[in-house]
Write a protein that holds these residues in place. Structure first.
Motif, mmCIF file in Angstrom:
data_model
loop_
_atom_site.group_PDB
_atom_site.id
_atom_site.type_symbol
_atom_site.label_atom_id
_atom_site.label_comp_id
_atom_site.label_asym_id
_atom_site.label_seq_id
_atom_site.Cartn_x
_atom_site.Cartn_y
_atom_site.Cartn_z
ATOM 1 N N UNK A 163 0.818 -1.215 0.000
ATOM 2 C CA UNK A 163 0.000 0.000 0.000
ATOM 3 C C UNK A 163 0.851 1.264 0.000
ATOM 4 N N UNK A 164 2.096 1.148 -0.400
ATOM 5 C CA UNK A 164 3.018 2.261 -0.285
ATOM 6 C C UNK A 164 2.842 3.300 -1.398
ATOM 7 N N UNK A 165 2.073 2.988 -2.442
ATOM 8 C CA UNK A 165 1.968 3.909 -3.579
ATOM 9 C C UNK A 165 1.487 5.296 -3.165
ATOM 10 N N UNK A 166 0.460 5.366 -2.319
ATOM 11 C CA UNK A 166 -0.111 6.667 -1.977
ATOM 12 C C UNK A 166 0.724 7.433 -0.958
ATOM 13 N N UNK A 167 1.672 6.767 -0.327
ATOM 14 C CA UNK A 167 2.525 7.452 0.646
ATOM 15 C C UNK A 167 3.960 7.605 0.178
#
Length: 301
Positions: A163-167
């Protein structure tokens, strides 16, 4: 009738074969066992069980409040009625690496074909929302290795979600995908990629199957199956689509019944009794029952 005749191991082998077959596997999200049967009858390739849907069905937000027991019970009920492989959202593994290992074995026992484990810190959030905290990469890798090592059926698919894409952006997503592939992930789920170009970059970066999440109202452009196939994506899920359609219909129908004082104007929109009984396979139960009743019993003396 009753449970699927296809064994869990055969379902897992089918998912494995599909991942290496070069085709795009389409997995709509089931909201209950009967919808899983409808998914199979409609000709799709597998069934997905969404953590967001399970939480919402319990009137809970998707912030890690559901338990392993709740997820295992619901996903087992769904998996048992279909011959299709079922992939389930296992959140962060429900704890530390040892908890993740236990999660894998319980989901194996429940008849699932695979699950995905994400790299967030609890309390987790929907991958398309703000407010997430991402696990340090070494911690995420340990969790994934625990999942890979814990499985007893080598065909059980362990999918690594990041889930690192948005952060952290696309580069961080690719870095994690590579690390997860090296740690033994069978399938990579890069959550919340923006568009086709980002999926193309991910496809070029890793040499393992990739899952695309085509969820509505999220960060990702809703790409067609043709586009996803052309990009070389292996699996596409539609996790909340059926749930949103049904709840939208529920909300609108209640307004109509309240305003009109009757449901008569809604009858044409409904699944008929015959259609329901056909999906439930009433005729198969009747045949089985009749055969048992007429078979007779004689005690040898």
């Amino acid at each position: 009738m009753l449970h699927s005749r296809t064994t869990p191991h055969d379902k897992r082998r089918a998912l494995r074969a599909g991942l290496s077959g070069g085709e795009l596997l389409r997995l709509p999200g089931a909201i209950n066992p009967l919808s899983a049967r409808a998914i199979e009858r409609a000709g799709f390739d597998g069934v997905y069980v969404s953590g967001a849907v399970l939480a919402a069905d319990l009137a809970l937000p998707d912030i890690g409040l559901t338990t392993l027991s709740e997820v295992a019970e619901r996903s087992q009920a769904i998996a048992r009625v279909t011959g299709l492989p079922t992939l389930v959202d296992a959140d962060t593994g429900f704890g530390e690496p040892m908890n993740t290992a236990r999660t894998i074995q319980i989901l194996e026992d429940a008849g699932l074909a695979g699950c995905h484990i994400e790299d967030q810190v609890n309390p987790k959030r929907c991958g398309h929302l703000d407010g997430k905290t991402i696990s340090p990469l070494p911690d995420a890798v340990r969790r994934l290795r625990a999942a890979v090592d814990a499985r007893r059926d080598p065909d059980f698919v362990v999918c690594a979600r990041t889930d690192v894409r948005t952060t952290g952006g696309l580069a961080a997503t690719i870095e994690r995908a590579k690390a997860f592939a090296e740690a033994g992930a069978d399938l990579i789920f890069p959550e919340a990629l923006a568009d086709a170009a980002e999926f193309e970059a991910m496809r070029k970066a890793v040499d393992v199957p990739i899952l695309a999440n085509m969820t509505e109202f999220g960060q990702s452009t809703l790409l067609t199956t043709t586009t996803l196939r052309d990009l070389g994506i292996n699996v596409v899920i539609y996790p909340v689509t059926l749930f949103r359609l049904i709840m939208g219909t529920v909300t609108e129908s209640l307004k109509i019944i309240d305003a009109e004082g009757t449901q008569a104007g809604l009858v044409e929109r409904m699944q008929t009794r015959g259609e329901l009984y056909d999906l439930l396979d009433y005729s198969g139960y009747a045949t089985f029952d009749a055969d048992v009743l007429t078979h007779g019993y004689r005690e040898d003396r």
